[in-house]
Design an enzyme around this catalytic site. Structure first.
Site, PDB file in Angstrom:
ATOM      1  N   ARG A 170      58.522  24.923  46.599  1.00  0.00           N
ATOM      2  CA  ARG A 170      59.116  24.642  47.580  1.00  0.00           C
ATOM      3  C   ARG A 170      58.645  24.927  49.201  1.00  0.00           C
ATOM      4  NH1 ARG A 170      65.868  25.362  48.707  1.00  0.00           N
ATOM      5  NH2 ARG A 170      65.056  27.617  48.184  1.00  0.00           N
ATOM      6  N   ASP A 189      70.541  34.091  50.160  1.00  0.00           N
ATOM      7  CA  ASP A 189      69.356  33.694  50.906  1.00  0.00           C
ATOM      8  C   ASP A 189      69.550  33.192  52.237  1.00  0.00           C
ATOM      9  OD1 ASP A 189      70.252  31.227  50.645  1.00  0.00           O
ATOM     10  OD2 ASP A 189      68.832  30.665  49.270  1.00  0.00           O
TER      11      ASP A 189
END
Length: 564
Positions: A195, A478
């Site tokens: 990613r 996150d």
């Protein structure tokens, strides 16, 4: 240029416009490359960086940047125009100009690529060396190697992550801890899917003609350049997760990047495969179009649940009323607008022959047996619902959760690699269903308000220390979950919302909580001066992104400005 647009296009943003965001590409890379100057390396030395930042790799990055930076800048500007329309009272709807794509029953995405047929459990995490090995030994089918929300763009992380990926692809990665514990790969490892950063971020340590390079192209380009041929030789391929897309035109840009990159390395069209995270509310209205744009490179869609909630708050933050959400903990996957979003995603993917991947379970194992039983029960319930709805797999954030999620999907899939044959024709989702926010049960509580402050401060302190994924209060946090925390507070203040006892949520009330939580963190830090400085930075940044009159569209943009 609006304040929001300036926030999203900081760090000496690209100003030269070299493409048209809405028109098709006129070439896929044939012909001469536009002239570009040499890439200026502005980052401090990182061990083994010469293996990654080779002259050939930098030339490849420069070519991508020159070809596509202008179109990327245009698309960021278009993002802001749409946000302005939403803020002005325009509700989202499916696009009339792409109706033909949605109503054409004939087209399908490419068949699953090698290593992506069975994705029943995927683990996500940063590319730190020990965590890379642990993820690859977790028993998951896919490892999402995260250079985005679970990472921080410290230069050492950017280059170190590429080195670790290089070694992981070739199975040469190992690690010995300071205590002498050795980590190395087992016999069977997951398929690697990388990613890169979203379109909105830049990489200021690599510059071309004094401008920072596009972070997404740096992350994609370095991994692809060094590993594509090696991955194919080992029976898989260069696979990616694409984050933060807000429209099918942004997917079209990625598709054109893929075409150019494959041509440059002499690889066939369709070698690259990409799964798009549907983690913005605008992208939810363009799922079919996103699959269509990437169809020969598509590996499906993922329900990026946490960023999706953040995106919804961000886009409707100034409209108050029905758009004000309760405590973050109350916004579960069973509330009406989230059910509509996930059900539509499964139907859309399976109707086009694509995988539908469920959202991340943020729970992490506890050392308390009683608490651990409750955690695993919640995870099984969440993943059981996804598997029952037709998802083909789901995410976890901790190796300890892989087995539980695999068991849930094993019960539904058996020996089948996926359940794409479940077309979910029973699902009918209207535009209004995706915006049924007012039907979300729950309240704003004092505890929820304080939790938002505490989680955001603790996460930002860790972020400044180089950690992008952090266990806080039993959950893996996150950047996406920190974005929810600070955005809710900004919205609650703007909407003059109140907690359950009627107390108005004001700037002064939140500032007092920030001071209390900062003092508590400083007490924890004790004589650790470095941590104390990070805590003060976290407090300063939190006040900037949650309490200031202007709302930065991403907290990571001003956070990145703290780096030298």
């Amino acid at each position: 240029m609006t304040t929001d647009m300036m926030n999203e296009m900081t760090n000496d943003e690209i100003t030269t416009r070299t493409g048209n965001a809405s028109g098709p590409r006129q070439r896929t890379g044939t012909g001469p490359v536009p002239p570009s100057g040499p890439v200026d390396l502005a980052g401090p030395p990182v061990p083994r960086q010469e293996e990654i930042l080779t002259p050939e790799a930098l030339r490849f990055l420069a070519d991508l940047h020159v070809r596509f930076a202008g179109r990327r800048a245009d698309l960021l500007a278009e993002r802001q125009l749409r946000r302005d329309r939403i803020a002005g009272g325009q509700d989202l709807d499916f696009l009339p100009e792409t109706r033909a794509i949605r109503e054409d029953p004939a087209w399908r995405v490419a068949l699953p690529a090698p290593g992506l047929e069975d994705r029943r459990v995927e683990i996500t995490g940063p590319t730190e060396r020990k965590m890379t090995i642990n993820a690859l030994n977790s028993g998951a089918k896919v490892w999402l190697a995260d250079l985005e929300d679970a990472n921080t763009p410290h230069w050492a992380n950017v280059i170190g992550g590429q080195i670790n990926l290089h070694d992981a692809v070739r199975r040469t990665i190992d690690y010995t801890s300071p205590e002498g514990k050795r980590y190395e790969l087992g016999d069977t490892t997951p398929t690697i899917v990388v990613r890169p950063r979203g379109w909105h971020l830049t990489e200021k340590h690599l510059r071309i003609e004094r401008e920072p390079m596009v972070g997404a192209l740096v992350d994609f380009g370095l991994y692809f350049f060094h590993n594509a041929h090696e991955l194919l030789a080992r029976g898989t391929g260069p696979y990616f997760y694409l984050p933060k897309l807000e429209s099918h035109l942004e997917a079209r840009l990625w598709n054109d990047v893929f075409l150019d990159a494959q041509e440059a390395l002499g690889l066939p069209r369709g070698t690259i495969r990409a799964t798009v995270l549907i983690e913005t509310v605008t992208a939810a209205f363009e799922m079919e179009e996103i699959l269509f744009e990437l169809r020969e490179h598509s590996a499906g869609l993922n329900a990026g649940r946490w960023d999706y909630i953040f995106s919804l708050i961000k886009n409707f933050r100034t409209r108050g009323g029905r758009f004000v959400l309760p405590d973050r903990s109350a916004v579960t996957m069973t509330v009406p607008f989230m059910r509509a979003y996930t059900e539509l995603l499964v139907r859309t993917c399976h109707g086009r022959g694509a995988h539908a991947i469920g959202g991340m379970s943020a729970f992490i194992p506890s050392k308390d047996p009683a608490a651990n039983g409750e955690v695993f029960a919640k995870v099984r319930e969440d993943k059981g619902r996804e598997a029952g709805d037709g998802f083909d797999g789901s995410w976890v954030a901790h190796p300890g959760m892989v087995g539980a999620v695999r068991e849930v999907f094993d019960d539904v899939l058996g020996e089948r690699p996926h359940q794409i044959e479940r077309q979910r024709e029973d699902v009918v989702v209207r535009a209004a269903d995706l915006l049924r926010i007012e039907e979300t049960p729950g309240r704003i509580t004092h505890a929820g308000l304080r939790a938002n402050v505490a989680v955001a401060l603790r996460y930002l302190e860790a972020w400044f220390g180089g950690r992008g994924a952090v266990g806080i209060f039993g959950l893996m946090e996150d950047a996406a979950t920190a974005e929810i925390s600070r955005s809710q507070i900004w919205q609650w203040i703007d909407a003059e919302a109140a907690v359950e006892d009627g107390t108005l949520i004001t700037h002064e009330l939140v500032a007092g909580i920030v001071a209390e939580e900062t003092d508590a963190l400083l007490a924890e830090a004790g004589n650790d001066d470095a941590r104390s400085r990070r805590i003060e930075q976290a407090r300063e940044l939190f006040e900037q992104v949650a309490l200031a009159p202007d709302y930065p569209t991403f907290l990571t943009v001003p956070a990145y400005a703290y780096y030298v």
